[in-house]
Scaffold this active site. Structure first.
Site, PDB file in Angstrom:
ATOM      1  N   CYS A   1      23.225 -26.001  10.944  1.00 31.16           N
ATOM      2  CA  CYS A   1      23.699 -27.387  10.960  1.00 31.16           C
ATOM      3  C   CYS A   1      22.880 -28.256  10.002  1.00 31.16           C
ATOM      4  CB  CYS A   1      23.631 -27.914  12.389  1.00 31.16           C
ATOM      5  SG  CYS A   1      24.068 -29.653  12.537  1.00 31.16           S
TER       6      CYS A   1
ATOM      7  N   CYS B   1      22.084 -31.762  11.276  1.00 30.71           N
ATOM      8  CA  CYS B   1      21.006 -31.786  12.272  1.00 30.71           C
ATOM      9  C   CYS B   1      19.637 -31.616  11.608  1.00 30.71           C
ATOM     10  CB  CYS B   1      21.164 -30.647  13.278  1.00 30.71           C
ATOM     11  SG  CYS B   1      22.811 -30.487  13.958  1.00 30.71           S
ATOM     12  N   ASP B   2      19.529 -30.679  10.685  1.00 29.31           N
ATOM     13  CA  ASP B   2      18.197 -30.221  10.269  1.00 29.31           C
ATOM     14  C   ASP B   2      17.829 -30.504   8.810  1.00 29.31           C
ATOM     15  OD1 ASP B   2      17.747 -29.262  12.820  1.00 29.31           O
ATOM     16  OD2 ASP B   2      18.652 -27.312  12.381  1.00 29.31           O
TER      17      ASP B   2
HETATM   18  C1  LIG Z   1      20.152 -24.437  16.146  1.00 31.42           C
HETATM   19  C2  LIG Z   1      20.953 -25.695  16.400  1.00 31.42           C
HETATM   20  C3  LIG Z   1      20.366 -26.931  16.218  1.00 31.42           C
HETATM   21  C4  LIG Z   1      21.078 -28.104  16.467  1.00 31.42           C
HETATM   22  N1  LIG Z   1      20.465 -29.298  16.300  1.00 31.42           N
HETATM   23  C5  LIG Z   1      21.142 -30.431  16.579  1.00 31.42           C
HETATM   24  C6  LIG Z   1      20.527 -31.705  16.413  1.00 31.42           C
HETATM   25  O1  LIG Z   1      19.353 -31.801  16.019  1.00 31.42           O
HETATM   26  N2  LIG Z   1      21.261 -32.822  16.705  1.00 31.42           N
HETATM   27  C7  LIG Z   1      22.558 -32.749  17.127  1.00 31.42           C
HETATM   28  O2  LIG Z   1      23.168 -33.781  17.398  1.00 31.42           O
HETATM   29  N3  LIG Z   1      23.171 -31.550  17.253  1.00 31.42           N
HETATM   30  C8  LIG Z   1      22.505 -30.408  16.994  1.00 31.42           C
HETATM   31  N4  LIG Z   1      23.141 -29.193  17.107  1.00 31.42           N
HETATM   32  C9  LIG Z   1      24.558 -29.183  17.494  1.00 31.42           C
HETATM   33  C10 LIG Z   1      24.679 -29.378  19.009  1.00 31.42           C
HETATM   34  O3  LIG Z   1      23.807 -28.484  19.664  1.00 31.42           O
HETATM   35  C11 LIG Z   1      26.128 -29.129  19.458  1.00 31.42           C
HETATM   36  O4  LIG Z   1      26.985 -30.000  18.758  1.00 31.42           O
HETATM   37  C12 LIG Z   1      26.268 -29.383  20.955  1.00 31.42           C
HETATM   38  O5  LIG Z   1      25.383 -28.539  21.669  1.00 31.42           O
HETATM   39  C13 LIG Z   1      27.691 -29.133  21.440  1.00 31.42           C
HETATM   40  O6  LIG Z   1      27.690 -29.307  22.821  1.00 31.42           O
HETATM   41  P1  LIG Z   1      28.816 -28.654  23.741  1.00 31.42           P
HETATM   42  O7  LIG Z   1      28.422 -29.010  25.128  1.00 31.42           O
HETATM   43  O8  LIG Z   1      30.144 -29.040  23.243  1.00 31.42           O
HETATM   44  O9  LIG Z   1      28.709 -27.076  23.519  1.00 31.42           O
HETATM   45  P2  LIG Z   1      27.510 -26.064  23.623  1.00 31.42           P
HETATM   46  O10 LIG Z   1      26.193 -26.701  23.445  1.00 31.42           O
HETATM   47  O11 LIG Z   1      27.888 -24.941  22.715  1.00 31.42           O
HETATM   48  O12 LIG Z   1      27.576 -25.555  25.143  1.00 31.42           O
HETATM   49  C14 LIG Z   1      28.604 -24.707  25.574  1.00 31.42           C
HETATM   50  C15 LIG Z   1      28.320 -24.252  26.989  1.00 31.42           C
HETATM   51  O13 LIG Z   1      29.464 -23.544  27.478  1.00 31.42           O
HETATM   52  C16 LIG Z   1      29.050 -22.376  28.156  1.00 31.42           C
HETATM   53  N5  LIG Z   1      30.141 -21.413  28.145  1.00 31.42           N
HETATM   54  C17 LIG Z   1      30.759 -20.820  27.100  1.00 31.42           C
HETATM   55  N6  LIG Z   1      31.714 -19.981  27.530  1.00 31.42           N
HETATM   56  C18 LIG Z   1      31.716 -20.063  28.894  1.00 31.42           C
HETATM   57  C19 LIG Z   1      32.466 -19.449  29.926  1.00 31.42           C
HETATM   58  N7  LIG Z   1      33.443 -18.549  29.668  1.00 31.42           N
HETATM   59  N8  LIG Z   1      32.184 -19.756  31.209  1.00 31.42           N
HETATM   60  C20 LIG Z   1      31.198 -20.665  31.498  1.00 31.42           C
HETATM   61  N9  LIG Z   1      30.469 -21.297  30.561  1.00 31.42           N
HETATM   62  C21 LIG Z   1      30.721 -20.983  29.270  1.00 31.42           C
HETATM   63  C22 LIG Z   1      27.796 -21.949  27.429  1.00 31.42           C
HETATM   64  O14 LIG Z   1      26.991 -21.133  28.284  1.00 31.42           O
HETATM   65  C23 LIG Z   1      27.148 -23.304  27.153  1.00 31.42           C
HETATM   66  O15 LIG Z   1      26.389 -23.683  28.259  1.00 31.42           O
HETATM   67  C24 LIG Z   1      22.439 -28.024  16.879  1.00 31.42           C
HETATM   68  C25 LIG Z   1      23.052 -26.761  17.045  1.00 31.42           C
HETATM   69  C26 LIG Z   1      22.313 -25.609  16.817  1.00 31.42           C
HETATM   70  C27 LIG Z   1      22.980 -24.263  17.000  1.00 31.42           C
END
Ligand SMILES: Cc1cc2nc3c(=O)[nH]c(=O)nc-3n(C[C@H](O)[C@H](O)[C@H](O)COP(=O)(O)OP(=O)(O)OC[C@H]3O[C@@H](n4cnc5c(N)ncnc54)[C@H](O)[C@@H]3O)c2cc1C
Length: 307
Positions: free
Chosen positions: A131, A134-135
């Protein structure tokens, strides 16, 4: 019978849990295989509002969870393996146990595609990233490498030239999937150097917990060489976690949930939140905002149905 089940414990799921719990709906949050979601993979988060000094990703997630639990959200282990959304209440198979719910919030996120290099996973958050938004900021005047050949790789490479001294763009082929305009923009950027027909064989140096360089190979000549880099960005796409919903709610050709306005999916009573629907912004704050939207819609839906 639950009123709200939330699939996923990332920013979107946790925020939906805070809102639905405060509304007295006693949400169940299914944590999934990646407890805490993508932010639990990272170290410093500097762009989530409210933390002027930044905050550690796993700490931010833990705070959200505690906040939701304070209002009665219940977190449970396991994951959704199968769903019957053909009628209400919906039936969910949570790894063996079937539960019923009046509404469902899908916050299951999208996982970044990685290259599966020997040290790649160990260095996520320590120089390896998926990302740029982000970084990128962490690599001012540093040497950056981006891997990929599509629009997102071009966009990330262009964006990263704001920070880096140079950006090396590595692509395994000669031809690019990226649109002509995005490719031209990258080609015309004097800070971007292209390495076509090239693959990354490994990223160093896991023993120092820091990216210091990469091993590259030209796929045509098999020449191998090393290059010093400080930031290594993998931009080869994401895979939305929507397998249990295939054939039940509208998904686009890449598997992302298709929004039917607000947080609504094609199934009444099923709401989307976060990266599982959003292929554009993919940020913690946008996922949290989407979790809030889904929660408010679920709440209003239940009220309208008299629950
Ligand atoms: C290395 C890294 C660094 C990042 N740094 C930043 C940053 O500095 N600032 C920023 O704003 N964003 C950052 N991001 C992006 C940010 O993390 C994501 O945009 C955000 O986490 C998305 O949130 P979400 O809840 O939609 O999904 P996710 O965080 O992907 O969470 C999905 C959840 O769904 C669960 N899940 C999936 N399938 C199933 C299933 N079948 N049954 C039950 N549960 C399930 C998973 O276990 C997880 O808990 C970063 C991403 C990464 C990978």
């Amino acid at each position: 019978m639950h009123k709200v089940v939330i699939i996923g414990s990332g920013c979107a799921g946790n925020t939906a849990a805070i809102y639905t719990a405060r509304a007295g709906l006693e949400p169940i949050v299914v944590k999934g295989h990646e407890v805490g979601g993508q932010l639990s993979l990272t170290t410093e988060v500097e762009n989530f509002p409210g933390f002027p000094e930044g905050i550690n990703g796993p700490d931010l997630i833990e705070n959200m969870k505690k906040q939701a639990e304070r209002f009665g959200a219940l977190y449970r282990d396991g994951e959704l393996v199968e769903a019957d959304l053909s009628k209400r209440p919906f039936r969910l198979n949570l790894a063996g146990e079937w539960v019923e719910t009046r509404t469902l919030i899908v916050a299951s996120g999208a996982k970044a595609r990685w290259l599966d290099l020997p040290s790649e996973q160990k260095l996520i958050g320590h120089g390896v990233s998926s990302c740029a938004t982000c970084d990128g900021f962490f690599y001012r005047e540093k040497k950056i490498m981006v891997v990929g050949g599509g629009d997102s790789a071009m966009e990330e490479a262009n964006f990263l030239t704001r920070f880096g001294r140079e950006v090396a763009l590595v692509h395994r082929r000669d031809a690019f999937r990226a649109s002509k305009i995005m490719l031209e923009r990258a080609r015309n950027n004097p800070k971007i150097k292209f390495f076509n027909n090239t693959v990354v064989e490994d990223v160093y140096d896991a023993s120092q917990h820091l990216v210091t360089g990469v091993k590259l190979r030209n796929v045509l000549t098999n020449d191998i060489w090393e290059r010093n880099v400080d930031g290594f960005f993998v931009a080869i796409g994401h895979i939305p976690n929507t397998a249990p919903f295939a054939g039940q709610i509208d998904l686009d050709p890449d598997g992302y949930i298709v929004s039917h306005g607000g947080a609504r999916t094609s199934v009444t009573g099923v709401f989307h939140a976060g990266d599982v629907q959003d292929r554009t912004y993919r940020q913690a704050i946008t996922a949290s905002g989407a979790g809030c939207m889904a929660a408010i819609e679920a709440e209003r839906f239940l009220e309208a149905e008299g629950h």
